[in-house]
Design a protein around this motif. Sequence first.
Motif, PDB file in Angstrom:
ATOM      1  N   CYS A 238       0.837  -1.200   0.000  1.00  8.76           N
ATOM      2  CA  CYS A 238       0.000   0.000   0.000  1.00  8.76           C
ATOM      3  C   CYS A 238       0.874   1.254   0.000  1.00  8.76           C
ATOM      4  O   CYS A 238       1.922   1.293   0.650  1.00  8.76           O
ATOM      5  N   ALA A 239       0.417   2.273  -0.669  1.00  9.05           N
ATOM      6  CA  ALA A 239       1.225   3.484  -0.860  1.00  9.05           C
ATOM      7  C   ALA A 239       1.335   4.334   0.395  1.00  9.05           C
ATOM      8  O   ALA A 239       2.180   5.225   0.452  1.00  9.05           O
ATOM      9  N   PHE A 240       0.499   4.065   1.400  1.00 11.56           N
ATOM     10  CA  PHE A 240       0.489   4.886   2.610  1.00 11.56           C
ATOM     11  C   PHE A 240       1.185   4.231   3.793  1.00 11.56           C
ATOM     12  O   PHE A 240       1.483   4.901   4.790  1.00 11.56           O
ATOM     13  N   CYS A 241       1.448   2.931   3.726  1.00 13.79           N
ATOM     14  CA  CYS A 241       1.783   2.158   4.928  1.00 13.79           C
ATOM     15  C   CYS A 241       3.283   1.999   5.121  1.00 13.79           C
ATOM     16  O   CYS A 241       4.028   1.757   4.169  1.00 13.79           O
ATOM     17  N   ASN A 242       3.721   2.064   6.379  1.00 13.45           N
ATOM     18  CA  ASN A 242       5.141   1.948   6.710  1.00 13.45           C
ATOM     19  C   ASN A 242       5.556   0.532   7.113  1.00 13.45           C
ATOM     20  O   ASN A 242       6.719   0.278   7.368  1.00 13.45           O
ATOM     21  N   VAL A 243       4.610  -0.401   7.181  1.00 14.78           N
ATOM     22  CA  VAL A 243       4.962  -1.774   7.530  1.00 14.78           C
ATOM     23  C   VAL A 243       5.810  -2.371   6.409  1.00 14.78           C
ATOM     24  O   VAL A 243       5.540  -2.170   5.221  1.00 14.78           O
TER      25      VAL A 243
END
Length: 320
Positions: free
Chosen positions: A91-96
């Motif tokens: 996903c473009a938003f996630c830092n995982v």
Amino acid sequence: MVTLIDTLQRKPSELRHPEKQNRPESVVLKKPDWLRVKAPGSGQYNATKEIVRSKGLVTVCEEAACPNIGECWSQKHATLMIMGDTCTRACAFCNVKTGLPQPLDPEEPGKVGLAVQQMGLNHVVITSVDRDDVADGGAAHFAEVVRQIRIQAPDTTIEILTPDFLRKDGAAAVMIDARPDVFNHNLETVPRLYLKIRPGARYFHSLRLLQMVKERDPNQFTKSGIMVGLGETKEEVMQVMDDMRSAGVDFITIGQYLQPTRKHAAIDRFVTPEEFKAYEAIARAKGFLMVSSSPLTRSSHHAGDDFARLKAAREAQLRR
């Protein structure tokens, strides 16, 4: 607090987000005053950190660079992330971290149950990475974690924040039948932005998952959240609210998107506190039992207190 990670000086095998390395870097906007939080470091914060480390637990607080980690860990609250620290989505938003995960640990459910018992939690939030590499998306493993918490910490109420289990037939039923107190699955953004922000997911599949919870077990509370500041319009946010209500969602969370690295989706704008208050008023008017709408709102922030208020709101509604 936004954690900007230097992804350029590491070896490819050490990158958290190798799939994003060919993307152009975006300018990171300066945060307004209303988004500034104290750096973590209290005595209780350090104690919680030690518990997490000593038990080998993974938390979404750290993996997703949550801005509320200082406050929550100072109050001995942490959201546990199961099924590893590596997600099969990008996903473009996630830092995982993204990549190929390790096999599921069959001892993890028991370890989590024991950790919840030893931490003395009244309310626990359990989330996970997406495990598209597993036949059922990890649903049976996730459900076993819930069962072990019920056995080892029977007085603890349980909130789960689940993946979407896309193309995993029967997985949703397994999760619902685990009977958590709160079933949370985030829609994350408006449908128009899914291909850009959440390309591995499908908006109406996620909405249907939430609807299935109410159809299969009407007593379970359902919860979902979105981020704003990604380029959505007010009208699109209100349509998501309507879609959630049509699916029977009880609790909506709305928070500001914060960009983890320069390679992630850029922040379109910082939504003002006044706009968040307006969203809260609109959501309440649409019939949600609970609304949390603020720049620093996150799915698991104040989850225990919110669960108590959620129960009280339902009871008040039933008395009318």
